[in-house]
Scaffold this motif. Structure first.
Motif, PDB file in Angstrom:
ATOM      1  N   SER A 115     -62.134  79.808 -28.386  1.00 18.64           N
ATOM      2  CA  SER A 115     -62.274  79.814 -29.845  1.00 18.64           C
ATOM      3  C   SER A 115     -61.062  80.500 -30.457  1.00 18.64           C
ATOM      4  O   SER A 115     -60.476  81.408 -29.860  1.00 18.64           O
ATOM      5  CB  SER A 115     -63.545  80.562 -30.256  1.00 18.64           C
ATOM      6  OG  SER A 115     -64.672  80.079 -29.555  1.00 18.64           O
ATOM      7  N   LEU A 116     -60.710  80.078 -31.674  1.00 17.96           N
ATOM      8  CA  LEU A 116     -59.529  80.625 -32.343  1.00 17.96           C
ATOM      9  C   LEU A 116     -59.872  81.609 -33.441  1.00 17.96           C
ATOM     10  O   LEU A 116     -58.984  82.245 -34.000  1.00 17.96           O
ATOM     11  CB  LEU A 116     -58.707  79.478 -32.946  1.00 17.96           C
ATOM     12  CG  LEU A 116     -58.227  78.393 -31.983  1.00 17.96           C
ATOM     13  CD1 LEU A 116     -57.472  77.317 -32.750  1.00 17.96           C
ATOM     14  CD2 LEU A 116     -57.355  78.988 -30.895  1.00 17.96           C
ATOM     15  N   SER A 117     -61.154  81.738 -33.775  1.00 24.36           N
ATOM     16  CA  SER A 117     -61.554  82.594 -34.889  1.00 24.36           C
ATOM     17  C   SER A 117     -62.970  83.088 -34.674  1.00 24.36           C
ATOM     18  O   SER A 117     -63.689  82.614 -33.780  1.00 24.36           O
ATOM     19  CB  SER A 117     -61.490  81.805 -36.208  1.00 24.36           C
ATOM     20  OG  SER A 117     -62.450  80.757 -36.198  1.00 24.36           O
ATOM     21  N   VAL A 118     -63.386  84.040 -35.513  1.00 21.05           N
ATOM     22  CA  VAL A 118     -64.759  84.534 -35.450  1.00 21.05           C
ATOM     23  C   VAL A 118     -65.736  83.400 -35.747  1.00 21.05           C
ATOM     24  O   VAL A 118     -66.750  83.222 -35.058  1.00 21.05           O
ATOM     25  CB  VAL A 118     -64.968  85.685 -36.453  1.00 21.05           C
ATOM     26  CG1 VAL A 118     -66.446  86.035 -36.571  1.00 21.05           C
ATOM     27  CG2 VAL A 118     -64.170  86.921 -36.033  1.00 21.05           C
ATOM     28  N   LYS A 119     -65.453  82.621 -36.766  1.00 19.66           N
ATOM     29  CA  LYS A 119     -66.339  81.513 -37.158  1.00 19.66           C
ATOM     30  C   LYS A 119     -66.541  80.538 -36.007  1.00 19.66           C
ATOM     31  O   LYS A 119     -67.676  80.155 -35.682  1.00 19.66           O
ATOM     32  CB  LYS A 119     -65.761  80.780 -38.368  1.00 19.66           C
ATOM     33  CG  LYS A 119     -66.605  79.612 -38.839  1.00 19.66           C
ATOM     34  CD  LYS A 119     -65.956  78.915 -40.034  1.00 19.66           C
ATOM     35  CE  LYS A 119     -66.782  77.703 -40.471  1.00 19.66           C
ATOM     36  NZ  LYS A 119     -66.147  77.002 -41.628  1.00 19.66           N
ATOM     37  N   ASP A 120     -65.437  80.142 -35.360  1.00 20.22           N
ATOM     38  CA  ASP A 120     -65.535  79.219 -34.232  1.00 20.22           C
ATOM     39  C   ASP A 120     -66.280  79.857 -33.060  1.00 20.22           C
ATOM     40  O   ASP A 120     -67.043  79.188 -32.353  1.00 20.22           O
ATOM     41  CB  ASP A 120     -64.148  78.790 -33.773  1.00 20.22           C
ATOM     42  CG  ASP A 120     -63.455  77.884 -34.777  1.00 20.22           C
ATOM     43  OD1 ASP A 120     -64.139  77.353 -35.671  1.00 20.22           O
ATOM     44  OD2 ASP A 120     -62.227  77.710 -34.662  1.00 20.22           O
ATOM     45  N   ALA A 121     -66.045  81.144 -32.851  1.00 23.40           N
ATOM     46  CA  ALA A 121     -66.678  81.836 -31.728  1.00 23.40           C
ATOM     47  C   ALA A 121     -68.192  81.833 -31.861  1.00 23.40           C
ATOM     48  O   ALA A 121     -68.922  81.665 -30.869  1.00 23.40           O
ATOM     49  CB  ALA A 121     -66.160  83.264 -31.641  1.00 23.40           C
ATOM     50  N   LEU A 122     -68.696  82.032 -33.073  1.00 24.07           N
ATOM     51  CA  LEU A 122     -70.143  82.035 -33.279  1.00 24.07           C
ATOM     52  C   LEU A 122     -70.750  80.679 -32.926  1.00 24.07           C
ATOM     53  O   LEU A 122     -71.788  80.595 -32.261  1.00 24.07           O
ATOM     54  CB  LEU A 122     -70.465  82.400 -34.727  1.00 24.07           C
ATOM     55  CG  LEU A 122     -70.118  83.833 -35.149  1.00 24.07           C
ATOM     56  CD1 LEU A 122     -70.330  84.020 -36.650  1.00 24.07           C
ATOM     57  CD2 LEU A 122     -70.950  84.839 -34.368  1.00 24.07           C
ATOM     58  N   ALA A 123     -70.092  79.607 -33.367  1.00 21.52           N
ATOM     59  CA  ALA A 123     -70.594  78.261 -33.072  1.00 21.52           C
ATOM     60  C   ALA A 123     -70.474  77.951 -31.580  1.00 21.52           C
ATOM     61  O   ALA A 123     -71.401  77.397 -30.967  1.00 21.52           O
ATOM     62  CB  ALA A 123     -69.837  77.233 -33.901  1.00 21.52           C
ATOM     63  N   ASP A 124     -69.339  78.304 -30.978  1.00 24.48           N
ATOM     64  CA  ASP A 124     -69.111  77.990 -29.565  1.00 24.48           C
ATOM     65  C   ASP A 124     -70.026  78.800 -28.656  1.00 24.48           C
ATOM     66  O   ASP A 124     -70.513  78.287 -27.636  1.00 24.48           O
ATOM     67  CB  ASP A 124     -67.644  78.249 -29.201  1.00 24.48           C
ATOM     68  CG  ASP A 124     -66.699  77.270 -29.881  1.00 24.48           C
ATOM     69  OD1 ASP A 124     -67.166  76.204 -30.314  1.00 24.48           O
ATOM     70  OD2 ASP A 124     -65.492  77.588 -29.981  1.00 24.48           O
ATOM     71  N   ALA A 125     -70.270  80.057 -29.007  1.00 26.05           N
ATOM     72  CA  ALA A 125     -71.153  80.890 -28.188  1.00 26.05           C
ATOM     73  C   ALA A 125     -72.573  80.339 -28.212  1.00 26.05           C
ATOM     74  O   ALA A 125     -73.260  80.298 -27.186  1.00 26.05           O
ATOM     75  CB  ALA A 125     -71.128  82.333 -28.684  1.00 26.05           C
ATOM     76  N   LEU A 179     -58.520  88.911 -35.188  1.00 26.38           N
ATOM     77  CA  LEU A 179     -58.579  87.464 -35.327  1.00 26.38           C
ATOM     78  C   LEU A 179     -58.249  87.078 -36.762  1.00 26.38           C
ATOM     79  O   LEU A 179     -58.325  87.913 -37.665  1.00 26.38           O
ATOM     80  CB  LEU A 179     -59.976  86.968 -34.951  1.00 26.38           C
ATOM     81  CG  LEU A 179     -60.322  87.152 -33.463  1.00 26.38           C
ATOM     82  CD1 LEU A 179     -61.808  87.033 -33.235  1.00 26.38           C
ATOM     83  CD2 LEU A 179     -59.558  86.134 -32.619  1.00 26.38           C
ATOM     84  N   PRO A 180     -57.847  85.830 -36.990  1.00 21.62           N
ATOM     85  CA  PRO A 180     -57.406  85.431 -38.333  1.00 21.62           C
ATOM     86  C   PRO A 180     -58.431  85.660 -39.428  1.00 21.62           C
ATOM     87  O   PRO A 180     -58.075  85.932 -40.577  1.00 21.62           O
ATOM     88  CB  PRO A 180     -57.124  83.928 -38.161  1.00 21.62           C
ATOM     89  CG  PRO A 180     -56.819  83.759 -36.718  1.00 21.62           C
ATOM     90  CD  PRO A 180     -57.693  84.728 -36.009  1.00 21.62           C
ATOM     91  N   ASP A 181     -59.732  85.585 -39.083  1.00 24.13           N
ATOM     92  CA  ASP A 181     -60.755  85.727 -40.119  1.00 24.13           C
ATOM     93  C   ASP A 181     -61.601  86.980 -39.988  1.00 24.13           C
ATOM     94  O   ASP A 181     -62.689  87.072 -40.562  1.00 24.13           O
ATOM     95  CB  ASP A 181     -61.664  84.493 -40.152  1.00 24.13           C
ATOM     96  CG  ASP A 181     -62.337  84.238 -38.809  1.00 24.13           C
ATOM     97  OD1 ASP A 181     -61.905  84.833 -37.795  1.00 24.13           O
ATOM     98  OD2 ASP A 181     -63.296  83.449 -38.777  1.00 24.13           O
ATOM     99  N   GLY A 182     -61.100  87.971 -39.241  1.00 26.39           N
ATOM    100  CA  GLY A 182     -61.854  89.223 -39.203  1.00 26.39           C
ATOM    101  C   GLY A 182     -61.621  90.044 -37.955  1.00 26.39           C
ATOM    102  O   GLY A 182     -60.881  89.660 -37.043  1.00 26.39           O
ATOM    103  N   ASP A 183     -62.273  91.196 -37.925  1.00 29.31           N
ATOM    104  CA  ASP A 183     -62.216  92.130 -36.800  1.00 29.31           C
ATOM    105  C   ASP A 183     -63.254  91.697 -35.766  1.00 29.31           C
ATOM    106  O   ASP A 183     -64.436  91.550 -36.088  1.00 29.31           O
ATOM    107  CB  ASP A 183     -62.520  93.543 -37.299  1.00 29.31           C
ATOM    108  CG  ASP A 183     -62.319  94.609 -36.242  1.00 29.31           C
ATOM    109  OD1 ASP A 183     -62.699  94.375 -35.078  1.00 29.31           O
ATOM    110  OD2 ASP A 183     -61.790  95.687 -36.573  1.00 29.31           O
TER     111      ASP A 183
END
Length: 232
Positions: A56-66, A80-84
């Motif tokens: 994943s490249l961002s927090v948002k993507d990580a939540l969906a991928d996890a 990360l680009p969209d947060g800590d």
């Protein structure tokens, strides 16, 4: 960059670390820098017991991928680009119950390690370490243990159990000057001018102040410093 293999179980149960079954520990990498991510992926996939199933490249993507992949371990970059990344730990664990989170950071402190622990993370590894340390860290957290780079765990435990010294005790004289200037409402550029240092140096001073105080922003650092009597 070669595509990362992914698996999507139909009805994935909460992840559990493989043990005697011979299954490989599944890993989701959350890292926005291609070269770093590829180096980590190769290091994991070349072992017999670790396997990267997504990136994943961002927090948002990580939540969906996890939620979709249900990896045993999420290796999470702090910045990360969209947060800590640390702030995303709670949401990640809610999105994928049973998944354990191992945070990577360029510069760590006991306060940061304590913050990871309080958020539900299983460890904090410095990027300055070698890939073997990361591999071992993944194995440890997958087995239900914790993994912290040398020097971080004892300080974090002291902070969490109330045995740590007073807030700000580890600030250097220059960092105390920086904190005072933050309290006066100055930003990094103005602080650099006051201290006679380059902008990047001033930013580093500010970042170290935040990390040593366990603050997430300049405003929070000033508020904490006033509350603890470090600023008047």
């Amino acid at each position: 960059m070669p595509s990362t293999p992914q698996t999507t179980p139909a009805s994935p149960p909460p992840s559990a670390p493989p043990s005697s079954t011979g299954e490989r520990i599944t890993i989701l990498l959350v890292e926005d820098h291609d070269m770093v991510a590829e180096a980590m992926r190769l290091a994991m996939d070349r072992t017999d017991d670790l396997k990267v199933v997504g990136r994943s490249l961002s927090v948002k993507d990580a939540l969906a991928d996890a939620a979709r992949l249900r990896p045993a371990v999420v290796v999470l970059d702090r910045r990360l680009p969209d947060g800590d990344g640390i702030d995303a730990i709670t949401a990640l664990k809610a999105a994928a119950p049973g998944t354990r989170v191992l945070v990577l950071t360029g510069e760590g402190t006991p306060a940061m390690a304590a913050h990871v622990t309080e958020a539900g993370g299983s460890g904090l590894i410095l990027k300055a370490g070698n890939l073997r340390e990361l591999q071992d860290g993944v194995r440890m957290v997958a087995a239900g243990e914790v993994a912290f780079s040398k020097g971080l765990l004892s300080g974090a435990l002291d902070m969490l159990t109330g045995r740590t010294s007073e807030p700000g005790a580890t600030l250097t004289p220059r960092e105390r000057e920086t904190l005072t200037l933050l309290g006066d409402g100055l930003g990094p550029a103005e602080i650099g001018q006051r201290l006679g240092v380059a902008l990047n140096t001033a930013r580093n001073h500010v970042q170290r102040v935040l990390e040593k105080l366990g603050a997430r922003s300049q405003l929070e650092a000033v508020a904490m410093a006033r509350r603890e009597g470090l600023l008047r």
